[in-house]
Enzyme design. Structure first.
Site, PDB file in Angstrom:
ATOM      1  N   HIS A  30       0.817  -1.225   0.000  1.00  0.00           N
ATOM      2  CA  HIS A  30       0.000   0.000   0.000  1.00  0.00           C
ATOM      3  C   HIS A  30       0.850   1.274   0.000  1.00  0.00           C
ATOM      4  O   HIS A  30       0.316   2.376  -0.100  1.00  0.00           O
ATOM      5  CB  HIS A  30      -0.940   0.035   1.218  1.00  0.00           C
ATOM      6  CG  HIS A  30      -1.969  -1.044   1.215  1.00  0.00           C
ATOM      7  ND1 HIS A  30      -2.838  -1.230   0.169  1.00  0.00           N
ATOM      8  CD2 HIS A  30      -2.261  -2.010   2.124  1.00  0.00           C
ATOM      9  CE1 HIS A  30      -3.634  -2.265   0.429  1.00  0.00           C
ATOM     10  NE2 HIS A  30      -3.296  -2.764   1.610  1.00  0.00           N
TER      11      HIS A  30
ATOM     12  N   ASP B 141      -2.757 -10.694  -2.002  1.00  0.00           N
ATOM     13  CA  ASP B 141      -3.302 -10.159  -0.753  1.00  0.00           C
ATOM     14  C   ASP B 141      -4.784  -9.840  -1.002  1.00  0.00           C
ATOM     15  O   ASP B 141      -5.196  -9.597  -2.134  1.00  0.00           O
ATOM     16  CB  ASP B 141      -2.534  -8.873  -0.398  1.00  0.00           C
ATOM     17  CG  ASP B 141      -2.881  -8.325   0.971  1.00  0.00           C
ATOM     18  OD1 ASP B 141      -2.152  -8.641   1.928  1.00  0.00           O
ATOM     19  OD2 ASP B 141      -3.894  -7.587   1.096  1.00  0.00           O
TER      20      ASP B 141
ATOM     21  N   HIS C 117      -6.283  -7.236  -0.387  1.00  0.00           N
ATOM     22  CA  HIS C 117      -6.484  -5.819  -0.753  1.00  0.00           C
ATOM     23  C   HIS C 117      -5.680  -5.446  -1.986  1.00  0.00           C
ATOM     24  O   HIS C 117      -4.620  -6.014  -2.240  1.00  0.00           O
ATOM     25  CB  HIS C 117      -6.077  -4.933   0.435  1.00  0.00           C
ATOM     26  CG  HIS C 117      -6.817  -5.291   1.677  1.00  0.00           C
ATOM     27  ND1 HIS C 117      -6.257  -6.089   2.662  1.00  0.00           N
ATOM     28  CD2 HIS C 117      -8.086  -5.013   2.073  1.00  0.00           C
ATOM     29  CE1 HIS C 117      -7.161  -6.257   3.629  1.00  0.00           C
ATOM     30  NE2 HIS C 117      -8.273  -5.628   3.297  1.00  0.00           N
TER      31      HIS C 117
ATOM     32  N   ASP D 227      -4.565 -12.630   4.069  1.00  0.00           N
ATOM     33  CA  ASP D 227      -5.869 -12.115   4.485  1.00  0.00           C
ATOM     34  C   ASP D 227      -6.976 -12.424   3.473  1.00  0.00           C
ATOM     35  O   ASP D 227      -8.122 -12.041   3.676  1.00  0.00           O
ATOM     36  CB  ASP D 227      -5.803 -10.611   4.800  1.00  0.00           C
ATOM     37  CG  ASP D 227      -5.093  -9.802   3.733  1.00  0.00           C
ATOM     38  OD1 ASP D 227      -4.680 -10.380   2.706  1.00  0.00           O
ATOM     39  OD2 ASP D 227      -4.951  -8.572   3.927  1.00  0.00           O
TER      40      ASP D 227
END
Ligand SMILES: [Zn+2]
Length: 356
Positions: free
Chosen positions: A130, A167, A169, A255
């Site tokens: 990120h 991931d 996200h 995740d």
């Protein structure tokens, strides 16, 4: 049995995010506990523990603005604080630890380039995907995988590096860093990004020289193994084969597993097994097996160690099984996921040979 480097240092425990933060040192502690329980660093598994190096400031500046690097340093020197408006926390030691995380990803790449190991897994924190050129976000300080890719491109003249992001996200930072470059192909499968991070939609396909080299598959909350692997088989594998990467980097977040308290996808361990099996096949077909995994998210402390061990067992080719069952399928979610896959195929049909 394959020779594999596991890059890790207890220094990673020293990035202190405070009480009850999901991205805590307990994540890597539980992973290391499981690896030690398996006696992973004995001769029989082909895995060796490798120490990360401290990334130089020049390395960080391969993808980050010098002002941002200086800002992180100052905030840490002043005792720590927040890097964003959310919960990206740094502590006094975080600047150094985050440099070791970048250095861990780089060391993993070097271990493979040197020919000492065929594959490597950088078990690092803080995570990275990120973090963008000018900012930290989503628990990420510096973009570990992006620096590794930029290092391959800038300092080893690689022309095609695949970054596969599994991931839960969207890796907004990684996307932004390579958005106008054809030298890194960023492909990400992730949960609906409207809530977070606000990027990762189908029509974000890259720009300039990078047009077509950014592939997003934003799946609805609750997407399970079947549709996820359909996207993998119909989009990720064919695009990656056509790209013919010279090096494969995987941003691996756990995740996406259904037991994760943060991510909203519903994968089981079997999906992670397939992801790695297919990615390993791809790497051995197109780039002599050169594959490095870099840890991103994953917050279920009861499962994280087992999921990481499962990944390593596939990469190093030894037997390990994780029994976690499969969550019930939801036909409405599955239908919406299939529509997303069709949209992705359409959006990229100008750049890649896909079914659409
Ligand atoms: Zn995540």
């Amino acid at each position: 049995m394959e020779e594999m480097a596991i890059v890790f240092s207890p220094k990673y425990y020293e990035h202190n995010t405070g009480r009850d933060h999901p991205e805590s040192s307990r994540r890597l502690k539980t992973v290391m506990r499981e690896l030690k329980r398996l006696n992973l660093f004995s001769a029989t598994t082909g895995c060796q523990l490798v120490e990360p190096e401290l990334a130089s400031i020049e390395n960080l500046e391969l993808v980050h603005d010098p002002e941002y690097v200086g800002l992180v340093k100052r905030i840490c020197e002043l005792g720590g604080g927040l890097l964003d408006l959310g919960d990206t926390v740094v502590s006094p030691k975080s600047f150094e630890v985050a440099r070791y995380a970048v250095g861990g990803a780089r060391k993993a790449v070097d271990s493979v380039l040197d020919g000492n190991y065929q594959k490597a897994f950088a078990l690092v924190r803080p995570p990275g995907h990120h973090a963008g050129p000018y900012y930290g976000a989503g628990f990420c300080v510096f973009n570990n995988v992006a620096v590794a890719a930029a290092y391959l491109i800038e300092q080893h003249s690689f022309e095609r590096v695949l970054i596969l992001d599994v991931d839960a996200h969207h890796g907004n930072g990684t996307q932004e860093i390579f958005y106008d470059s054809e030298k890194a192909l960023y492909m990400s499968l992730h949960e609906d990004p409207r809530e977070f991070p606000g990027t990762g939609f189908v029509d974000e396909v890259g720009e300039g020289a990078g047009l077509g080299y950014n592939v997003n598959v934003p799946l609805p909350f609750g997407t399970g193994d079947e549709e996820y692997m359909k996207a993998f088989d119909e989009v990720v594998v064919p695009v990656a084969r056509q790209y013919e990467p010279q090096f494969v980097l995987v941003s691996v977040g756990y995740d996406s597993h259904y037991g994760d308290p943060v991510g909203k996808l519903q994968l089981s361990a079997a999906a992670y097994e397939s992801i790695f099996k297919k990615t390993l096949d791809l790497a051995s077909t197109v780039c002599q097996g050169r594959l490095v995994a870099v840890l991103e998210g994953g917050y279920n402390l009861g499962q994280l160690g087992k999921l990481a061990a499962l990944t390593i067992s596939r990469m190093a080719d030894f037997s390990y099984s994780m029994k976690d069952g499969t969550p019930p399928a939801n036909s409405n979610v599955a239908r919406r996921a299939r529509r997303v896959i069709e949209k992705v195929e359409k959006a990229h049909s100008a750049f890649w040979k896909l079914r659409a």
